[in-house]
Design an enzyme around this catalytic site. Structure first.
Site, short mmCIF file in Angstrom:
data_model
loop_
_atom_site.label_atom_id
_atom_site.label_comp_id
_atom_site.label_asym_id
_atom_site.label_seq_id
_atom_site.Cartn_x
_atom_site.Cartn_y
_atom_site.Cartn_z
N LYS A 1 -30.89 52.44 49.04
CA LYS A 1 -32.17 52.12 48.40
C LYS A 1 -32.50 50.64 48.57
CE LYS A 1 -30.08 51.27 43.86
NZ LYS A 1 -30.06 51.63 42.43
N ARG B 1 -32.55 57.97 31.92
CA ARG B 1 -33.59 57.53 32.86
C ARG B 1 -34.39 58.71 33.40
NH1 ARG B 1 -31.40 53.91 37.65
NH2 ARG B 1 -30.49 55.91 38.29
N TYR C 1 -37.18 18.35 39.92
CA TYR C 1 -38.34 18.62 39.09
C TYR C 1 -37.99 18.49 37.61
CZ TYR C 1 -40.12 21.04 43.31
OH TYR C 1 -40.53 21.37 44.56
N MET D 1 -38.04 24.29 44.97
CA MET D 1 -38.53 25.44 45.71
C MET D 1 -37.93 25.54 47.10
SD MET D 1 -42.43 26.70 46.33
CE MET D 1 -42.76 28.28 47.10
#
Length: 357
Positions: A30, A122, A256, A303
């Site tokens: 998957k 589920r 940052y 980033m």
């Protein structure tokens, strides 16, 4: 220089063969085979004798059929494109009693696997009585065009949990379902339940089961921390490069939003060409990177870059390892960074160079 995601094909295949260990395995492929690449993974698995696959995506199931014309392909999610299932001979879960009655006519000539809900909640039939209701209704259905009940399955949601009794509870409930149905004379071509954690905890495929449905172990990550590293090997390497080494002074802020404050004068920071835009999780950046075989602390994540605090042995153009078999994905799973699949899924294959060696 650009950060790289690379897989050693021979090591990937060798690890998968060791995981299989002469057992019947349904390979979970998957989400683009845990982002290793669907074509790549299916082709390697076929070469070591796996011919049964499962996914959650109909689109992926159709792709698998093109790669593996003779394979058994099991779709773990229910869908409504019944003609596509028939055309490509894709097996599908039967997720609920309501779904069965609503689509019993639509499902003609489709192979279904009856799903037991168990503790995960589920999807699936809630009780053994619901499973028997489907089986009995199917037996009494005189329509010549009807579905084929080919399998029985569940998912163990707690197999990687050792401090709670839930795995034993869900396993016991499931084995009771299987044994009761078999004693009542019902037969199934396929019975499968085990994920990687259950498969290794039990040391074998469960009794009366045809397959273990294994995912993450095939891709080189241990499902739980007490499992010996030698049993599962990681073929994946994720690495960047030192662009330059900067020297900062005590009290200087780097990254940052004041991400890191230097505590000493002449602190050396390697600027590395990989960041969260490439899929490095912020939690991963609380740990180390490896340069020239030595681990150094990551100090700030941006980033497209990160700062790694280094010493005089590190220079521009040195490789910076974020993941390899010495800094495994599962190591950081057990350090709380995120699940194995979470770290793998985060990788940005549009920004990283992707290589198979």
């Amino acid at each position: 220089m650009t950060a790289t995601w690379s897989v050693e094909t021979a090591e990937f295949k060798k690890n998968a063969a060791n995981v299989v260990n002469n057992n019947n395995i349904m390979a979970v492929v998957k989400n683009n085979a845990y982002h290793y690449g669907l074509n790549f993974a299916v082709e390697q698995f076929l070469q070591i004798g796996i011919n049964t696959f499962s996914t959650t995506s109909l689109k992926e199931a159709v792709r698998i059929r093109k790669i593996a014309p003779e394979a058994t392909i099991f779709l773990m999610n229910a869908v409504y494109e019944f003609d596509v299932l028939r055309e490509h001979q894709i097996h599908m879960t039967l997720p609920s009693l309501q779904y069965y009655y609503e689509h019993v006519e639509d499902l003609y000539d489709i192979h279904v696997h009856l799903e037991f809900e168990n503790l995960l909640h589920r999807s699936g039939l809630k009780t053994i009585d619901e499973i028997k209701e489907v089986l009995q209704h199917h037996e009494q259905n005189e329509n010549t065009l009807k579905m084929h009940i080919s399998g029985l399955w569940t998912h163990f949601g707690y197999a990687d949990e050792f401090d709670v009794p839930d795995y034993d509870i869900e396993k016991t409930a499931w084995l009771n379902v299987v044994e009761t149905l078999l004693k009542d004379g019902y037969q199934f071509e396929m019975i499968h339940a085990q994920n990687s954690a259950s498969y290794y905890r039990e040391g074998c495929v469960l009794p009366n089961h045809t397959h273990a449905r294994v995912g993450i172990a095939l891709y080189g990550s241990r499902p739980y921390g007490s499992l010996d590293e030698s049993l599962i090997k990681q073929s994946l390497t994720v690495k960047g490069n030192v662009i330059q080494v900067r020297e900062v002074q005590q009290g200087d802020y780097c990254g940052y939003s004041f991400a890191y404050e230097a505590t000493e004068n002449n602190t050396k920071l390697a600027v590395v060409d990989v960041g969260y835009g490439d899929g490095i999780l912020k939690a991963r950046a609380k740990h180390e990177a490896m340069i020239n075989g030595k681990r150094y602390p990551i100090r700030a994540l941006m980033m497209s870059h990160m700062f790694v605090e280094v010493d005089s042995e590190v220079n521009a153009q040195d490789e910076v390892i974020l993941y390899n078999n010495d800094m495994r994905v599962d190591e950081y799973t057990f350090k709380g960074v995120g699940a194995n699949s979470e770290q793998l899924s985060a990788m940005n294959h549009d920004s990283l160079i992707k290589e198979y060696r």
